[in-house]
Design a protein around this motif. Structure first.
Motif, PDB file in Angstrom:
ATOM      1  N   TRP A  31       0.961  -1.330  -0.053  1.00 44.10           N
ATOM      2  CA  TRP A  31       0.001  -0.073   0.034  1.00 44.10           C
ATOM      3  C   TRP A  31       0.864   1.241   0.001  1.00 44.10           C
ATOM      4  O   TRP A  31       0.515   2.421  -0.166  1.00 44.10           O
ATOM      5  N   CYS A  32       2.181   1.190   0.044  1.00 44.82           N
ATOM      6  CA  CYS A  32       3.191   2.448   0.053  1.00 44.82           C
ATOM      7  C   CYS A  32       3.228   2.800  -1.425  1.00 44.82           C
ATOM      8  O   CYS A  32       3.941   2.267  -2.009  1.00 44.82           O
ATOM      9  N   THR A  33       2.501   3.634  -1.847  1.00 46.44           N
ATOM     10  CA  THR A  33       2.342   4.194  -3.103  1.00 46.44           C
ATOM     11  C   THR A  33       3.000   5.526  -3.455  1.00 46.44           C
ATOM     12  O   THR A  33       3.275   5.844  -4.670  1.00 46.44           O
ATOM     13  N   HIS A  34       3.494   6.159  -2.449  1.00 49.11           N
ATOM     14  CA  HIS A  34       4.420   7.243  -2.629  1.00 49.11           C
ATOM     15  C   HIS A  34       5.676   7.112  -1.991  1.00 49.11           C
ATOM     16  O   HIS A  34       5.658   6.488  -0.677  1.00 49.11           O
ATOM     17  N   PRO A  35       6.823   7.922  -2.423  1.00 52.23           N
ATOM     18  CA  PRO A  35       6.728   8.285  -3.994  1.00 52.23           C
ATOM     19  C   PRO A  35       6.693   7.721  -5.144  1.00 52.23           C
ATOM     20  O   PRO A  35       6.798   6.297  -4.956  1.00 52.23           O
ATOM     21  N   ALA A  36       6.065   8.180  -6.031  1.00 54.13           N
ATOM     22  CA  ALA A  36       5.888   7.291  -7.336  1.00 54.13           C
ATOM     23  C   ALA A  36       7.066   6.869  -7.773  1.00 54.13           C
ATOM     24  O   ALA A  36       8.239   7.455  -7.766  1.00 54.13           O
ATOM     25  N   GLY A  37       6.964   5.245  -8.198  1.00 51.68           N
ATOM     26  CA  GLY A  37       8.075   4.830  -8.569  1.00 51.68           C
ATOM     27  C   GLY A  37       9.040   3.978  -7.624  1.00 51.68           C
ATOM     28  O   GLY A  37      10.097   3.767  -7.752  1.00 51.68           O
ATOM     29  N   LEU A  38       8.777   3.898  -6.347  1.00 54.32           N
ATOM     30  CA  LEU A  38       9.517   3.547  -5.242  1.00 54.32           C
ATOM     31  C   LEU A  38       9.867   2.210  -5.706  1.00 54.32           C
ATOM     32  O   LEU A  38       9.058   1.098  -5.943  1.00 54.32           O
ATOM     33  N   ASP A  39      11.092   1.842  -5.507  1.00 55.46           N
ATOM     34  CA  ASP A  39      11.465   0.464  -6.159  1.00 55.46           C
ATOM     35  C   ASP A  39      12.396  -0.241  -4.687  1.00 55.46           C
ATOM     36  O   ASP A  39      13.692  -0.212  -4.722  1.00 55.46           O
ATOM     37  N   VAL A  40      11.352  -0.865  -4.026  1.00 57.67           N
ATOM     38  CA  VAL A  40      12.011  -1.534  -2.818  1.00 57.67           C
ATOM     39  C   VAL A  40      11.143  -3.082  -2.857  1.00 57.67           C
ATOM     40  O   VAL A  40      10.178  -3.105  -3.528  1.00 57.67           O
ATOM     41  N   VAL A  41      11.676  -3.923  -2.018  1.00 60.70           N
ATOM     42  CA  VAL A  41      10.935  -4.941  -1.900  1.00 60.70           C
ATOM     43  C   VAL A  41       9.564  -4.929  -1.089  1.00 60.70           C
ATOM     44  O   VAL A  41       9.502  -4.174  -0.249  1.00 60.70           O
ATOM     45  N   ARG A  42       8.677  -5.279  -1.683  1.00 61.49           N
ATOM     46  CA  ARG A  42       7.169  -5.296  -1.301  1.00 61.49           C
ATOM     47  C   ARG A  42       7.041  -6.418  -0.012  1.00 61.49           C
ATOM     48  O   ARG A  42       7.357  -7.553  -0.443  1.00 61.49           O
ATOM     49  N   VAL A  43       6.465  -6.177   1.201  1.00 56.26           N
ATOM     50  CA  VAL A  43       6.169  -7.237   2.064  1.00 56.26           C
ATOM     51  C   VAL A  43       5.022  -7.337   2.547  1.00 56.26           C
ATOM     52  O   VAL A  43       4.765  -7.697   3.836  1.00 56.26           O
ATOM     53  N   GLY A  44       3.985  -7.153   1.762  1.00 52.81           N
ATOM     54  CA  GLY A  44       2.545  -7.444   1.938  1.00 52.81           C
ATOM     55  C   GLY A  44       1.725  -6.225   2.352  1.00 52.81           C
ATOM     56  O   GLY A  44       2.179  -5.081   2.268  1.00 52.81           O
ATOM     57  N   GLY A  45       0.633  -6.473   3.142  1.00 54.08           N
ATOM     58  CA  GLY A  45      -0.004  -5.482   3.594  1.00 54.08           C
ATOM     59  C   GLY A  45       0.252  -4.848   4.847  1.00 54.08           C
ATOM     60  O   GLY A  45       1.151  -5.308   5.627  1.00 54.08           O
ATOM     61  N   THR A  46      -0.495  -3.664   5.314  1.00 56.48           N
ATOM     62  CA  THR A  46      -0.353  -3.119   6.612  1.00 56.48           C
ATOM     63  C   THR A  46      -0.774  -4.021   7.614  1.00 56.48           C
ATOM     64  O   THR A  46      -0.515  -4.088   8.736  1.00 56.48           O
ATOM     65  N   LYS A  47      -2.016  -4.857   7.429  1.00 53.78           N
ATOM     66  CA  LYS A  47      -2.535  -5.604   8.406  1.00 53.78           C
ATOM     67  C   LYS A  47      -2.118  -6.870   8.079  1.00 53.78           C
ATOM     68  O   LYS A  47      -2.317  -7.912   9.210  1.00 53.78           O
TER      69      LYS A  47
END
Length: 242
Positions: A31-47
């Motif tokens: 859900w981390c949409t900002h800043p645009a184009g953020l290139d990091v490993v995604r670790v699922g949702g906040t919940k």
């Protein structure tokens, strides 16, 4: 010195750290949409963060929030040996204090200009012609509204809008639609998150009442968006008069 490795479980803090401590973010939620184009490993949702993936990233610090993230997940991260910083943000002054704390912990070299600008813009927000009352739904099916001790409620109060459930014992109470209408607010404030209210989904439930469609990021995020929030929210609230 290499930057710290940070995993953020809070979208607004992700944006704040990305802009203020460049190169430090190793992971963030879907859900981390900002800043645009953020290139990091995604670790699922906040919940429902993926604890194993976060642990595998070996971060120096995980940043979280007592409202957005669940304690069992944070406990699991601590049990795995990770350092977890948990923020509590229920008012604007608390947001500024916590942002300072988070950015310092994340290795920001100096206080970012956007944070100074945010404090300046909220020191004298646009003065409303009169105070108004509102109900502020954050979900439907079932209907849920802002209750006591909420960051969004504090921002609205500073812009001349007093929401009618500010004294409710719950922070996000479920209230039947008929009761919301019967409360007879001056207007209804409909943000586009966490529920995405739109011109075609929300106002029709409140016939005869002015509805302000507002940017949820400016109403609920504590980060760089705070600098422009008084102007953005003020325009949306004024537009509800028409």
């Amino acid at each position: 010195m290499s930057p710290l490795r940070i995993v953020s479980l809070v979208p607004s803090l992700t944006e704040a750290v990305a802009l203020s401590a460049p190169g430090s973010l190793a992971g963030a939620t879907d859900w981390c949409t900002h800043p645009a184009g953020l290139d990091v490993v995604r670790v699922g949702g906040t919940k429902n963060p993926e604890v194993d993936r976060i642990v595998a990233l070996a971060p120096d610090l995980v940043i979280a929030n007592e409202e957005e993230n669940r304690e069992p997940d944070l406990a699991a991260l601590r049990t795995a040996g990770l350092d977890v910083l948990v923020t509590e943000v229920r008012t604007l002054p608390a947001a500024f204090r916590e942002l300072d704390r988070v950015l310092t912990a994340c290795g920001a070299r100096s206080r970012p200009r956007w944070l100074d600008e945010a404090e300046e813009s909220w020191a004298a927000p646009p003065a409303p012609p009169e105070r108004r009352t509102a109900v502020v739904p954050v979900w439907r099916r079932p209907w849920m509204v802002l209750g006591r001790d909420t960051f969004a409620g504090d921002l609205l109060s500073r812009l001349g809008v007093d929401h009618l459930y500010a004294a409710h014992p719950e922070r996000y109470p479920r209230v039947p639609l008929d009761d919301l209408r019967a409360a007879a607010p001056d207007l209804v404030v409909l943000p586009d998150e966490p529920y995405r209210f739109t011109a075609d989904d929300g106002p029709e439930a409140f016939p005869g009442l002015p509805c302000a469609l507002v940017d949820g990021r400016h109403l609920t995020w504590y980060g760089p968006s705070l600098a422009g929030a008084p102007a953005v929210l003020g325009r949306a609230l004024r537009a509800a008069r028409r």
